[in-house]
Structure formats: C-alpha cells, structure tokens
Enzyme design. Structure first.
Site, short mmCIF file in Angstrom:
data_model
loop_
_atom_site.label_atom_id
_atom_site.label_comp_id
_atom_site.label_asym_id
_atom_site.label_seq_id
_atom_site.Cartn_x
_atom_site.Cartn_y
_atom_site.Cartn_z
N ASP A 224 -2.59 19.57 -14.44
CA ASP A 224 -3.25 19.70 -13.14
C ASP A 224 -4.52 20.52 -13.31
O ASP A 224 -4.51 21.53 -14.01
CB ASP A 224 -2.30 20.40 -12.14
CG ASP A 224 -2.68 20.16 -10.69
OD1 ASP A 224 -1.85 19.65 -9.95
OD2 ASP A 224 -3.84 20.48 -10.31
N ASN A 225 -5.57 20.09 -12.69
CA ASN A 225 -6.82 20.88 -12.81
C ASN A 225 -7.00 21.84 -11.63
O ASN A 225 -8.05 22.46 -11.49
CB ASN A 225 -8.04 19.95 -12.94
CG ASN A 225 -8.31 19.16 -11.66
OD1 ASN A 225 -7.55 19.24 -10.70
ND2 ASN A 225 -9.39 18.40 -11.65
N THR B 173 -12.76 10.52 -9.55
CA THR B 173 -11.44 11.04 -9.94
C THR B 173 -10.40 9.93 -9.88
O THR B 173 -9.60 9.77 -10.81
CB THR B 173 -11.00 12.16 -8.97
OG1 THR B 173 -12.01 13.16 -8.94
CG2 THR B 173 -9.69 12.78 -9.37
N ALA C 59 0.82 6.62 -8.27
CA ALA C 59 0.79 6.90 -6.84
C ALA C 59 -0.37 6.16 -6.19
O ALA C 59 -1.52 6.27 -6.60
CB ALA C 59 0.62 8.40 -6.61
N TYR D 99 -11.70 5.58 -0.36
CA TYR D 99 -10.41 6.08 -0.86
C TYR D 99 -9.45 4.90 -1.07
O TYR D 99 -8.86 4.74 -2.14
CB TYR D 99 -9.83 7.08 0.14
CG TYR D 99 -8.47 7.61 -0.20
CD1 TYR D 99 -8.20 8.10 -1.47
CD2 TYR D 99 -7.45 7.64 0.74
CE1 TYR D 99 -6.94 8.60 -1.79
CE2 TYR D 99 -6.20 8.14 0.44
CZ TYR D 99 -5.95 8.61 -0.83
OH TYR D 99 -4.71 9.10 -1.13
#
Ligand code: UDP
Length: 325
Positions: free
Chosen positions: A31-32, A95, A117, A149
């Site tokens: 995780d960033n 991203t 996901a 999105y």
C-alpha cells in the site's frame, strides 16, 4: 494460503487482511498510503504471518517479489471515491489503469490467481435496474470527469478478461456496491460516514442534488466473507460478479433523515446542488441496485447485515471514539 493484498491498508483491504490472518493464511500487504492509513494495519503489525511493504504497485521490483511469494493476489489498490475522482482525474486514471496493468503482467508470469476489485460505478446511468453483470454499461461523455472512474475500471476488467482468455491467467472480477463499515472515513466523500459525522457534530447534513437518487449499502463483513470464498473457489475464475446487498434501496434524502433520527441530531438537512458539491455539469447515478443471482449461485452468498444495523454500527464506530468524528 499466501495472499498478496494491494491496497491492504485501506478500508476494505484492512478488514480482509484481518479475516485472512484469523483463518491462518499468510498475508503480504502492499500500500502506498495514498488513501489507506497506517493506523488501519497497526494492530496486525508483529503478527507472525503478516508482512507489509509501504510502496506503490507501480514499483515493479517490489510488486514482482510480492506477487512471486503469494498464491493469490487481491488487487484493491485504486483511486476511490467520486470526490477524489473529480478532484484528481489524472491520478485516478493513471493509478487505476497502470496499477492493474502491472499486477496482471506480473501475476501472469507465474499464473497467480488475481481477484480484481471493480465497481458498480461501471453500470453508469443505466436504468436496467437491478444491474446484471452482462448488462450494457451506460456512461456519460468524456467531458464529464466522473465517468473516468467507471471507464478506468472497465478497462481494468477488459484487460483482466483478456489475460484470462488469451493467456489462461486465472482472474475473478468483483464489482462492489457501496461498501460501508468501520475505518471508512468521510474524507473521500462517501455518504454514510459523511452524514454520520455531520450529524454527530451538529453540522448541516449535506444532501447532494434532489436527494431522490438511491443506493443499496453493503456491510464490510459481508464483502470480506464472500471475498474469502472467491479466493478459494475455482468456479469463480473468468467471471465478473456483483457483490452488494439487494435487501433495501434507500433514497439519499431518506438516508439523511434516518441518520438524523438515529443520532438524535439537531443538524439541519440541507440540499446542495451537484454543481457546488462536485463540479459544473456533474452527473450522478440515479439508482444503483445489484442483481446478486450470479454470486448467490456460485457461493451461496447472502448479505447478513442490513441498512438499519449498518447505520447503528457506523454510528457506534464514530461515537465510541469521538476522535474519529
Ligand atoms: N452524497 C450526498 N452527500 C454527501 C456525500 C454523498 O448526498 O455528503 C450522495 C452522492 O451524490 C451520491 C450518494 O450520496 O448520490 C452516494 O455517494 P457516495 O460518494 O457515497 O458513493 P457513490 O454511490 O456516488 O459511489
């Protein structure tokens, strides 16, 4: 089983980490901390089967090493929340598209199973309610940033299915419908934590648009429970699956009234035009209801926690520690 969870420090990821550790699995977390939080994983630190890296999925050597060590990858790392999408569209698109490209490419080298996901946002403005996985996606024009999105996640889905068809990479795609629960902050605009915090603080409860738009809310433990099944199940491979709660569809204005009543708040409910809430020309999804036929048939999934209890639990989460409000 050894599971890599990208985005594991986020709301959904951290609950999944806990559930995997509880059943004895080994977890690698990547995780960033862009929207995730180190606080979410604090209780897991030091557990023997828990390993974490604070880094981006775009860091190829790090991600490659973790993918190699895992049997299954759950790819949750993504830009989430409509507010974030409207405010940072470049980051959202990059991203979501490049992160998934990276994960699929690396997983494919050793054919590691990937659970990807996705989101009910992909159904867009469709009025074919309840939404079935094979239904058409109805998105608005590219000039309206909100749809980027959905589009970025649709590309992720296309790519995952392409890896499955062309390269026999085992993938499972799940579309989440408004997941709610502890650790979800109101920071990224999500409506239930937002309303609960506003009500507890005595601030105006902000209903966007005319409040007639509706949603179905799913409790985090229901989502995590079915994800564990999907990680194990062969029959899910190559499928797109809705995960949600079809018991109760609630209008957003009605939701605001229920939160106000349950918290005993004196907050007023105010209507905020979409233009002010998000951006000029913002288009919302009028309804969003899952068809759960496919996931039920495959896993026996039945959501257990319904709206009234979801609201009680979220209110309890914020009232039990006022620092969260
Ligand atoms: N919403 C609202 N007030 C808020 C936050 C959200 O009225 O403070 C509305 C939002 O416009 C949408 C619904 O609540 O119609 C659900 O928003 P959320 O961002 O939680 O999820 P979405 O379904 O849009 O992905």
């Amino acid at each position: 089983m050894k599971v890599l969870i990208t985005g594991g420090a986020g709301f959904i990821g951290s609950h999944l980490v806990e559930a995997l550790l509880a059943r004895g699995d080994t977890v690698f977390l990547l995780d960033n901390l862009s929207t995730g939080s180190i606080d979410n994983i604090e209780p897991m630190k030091g557990r023997p089967r828990f390993h974490y890296a604070i880094d981006s999925v775009m860091n190829e050597p790090v991600t490659a090493e973790l993918v190699d060590r895992a049997d299954v990858v759950v790819h949750l790392a993504a830009a989430v929340g409509v507010r974030l999408i409207v405010e940072s569209p470049v980051n959202t698109i990059e991203t979501n598209v490049h992160g998934t490209e990276m994960v699929l490419k690396l997983a494919n080298k050793k054919k590691k199973k990937v659970l990807l996901a996705s989101t009910s946002e992909v159904y867009g403005k469709s009025d074919q309610v309840p939404f079935k996985e094979d239904a058409d996606l109805v998105l608005g024009p590219t000039s309206k940033g909100r749809w980027s999105y959905a589009c970025s996640k649709a590309i992720d889905e296309f790519l995952a299915l392409a890896y499955f068809k062309e390269k026999r990479l085992p993938v499972v795609i799940f579309r989440l419908f408004n997941t709610v629960g502890p650790r979800q902050t109101g920071r990224y605009g999500m409506v239930i934590p937002n309303f609960v915090k506003q009500a507890l603080m005595g601030h105006p409860i902000t209903v966007f648009g005319d409040g007639q738009q509706s949603r179905c809310f799913t409790y985090i433990s229901d989502v995590v429970g079915v994800l564990l099944k999907l990680a194990d199940q062969e029959a899910a491979v190559g499928q797109v699956l809705n995960i949600g709660n079809d018991r109760e569809e609630v209008g957003i204005l009605d939701l605001a009234r229920r939160v106000k009543a349950k918290t005993g708040s004196r907050s007023e409910i105010v209507m905020v035009p979409y233009d002010q809430a998000y951006e000029e020309g913002f288009e919302d999804m009028p309804r969003r209801v899952p068809d759960l036929g496919r996931i039920r048939a495959l896993t026996g999934y039945e959501p257990q926690v319904h709206l009234d209890e979801i609201l009680d639990r979220v209110i309890e989460y914020f009232t039990s520690d006022r620092a969260r409000v």
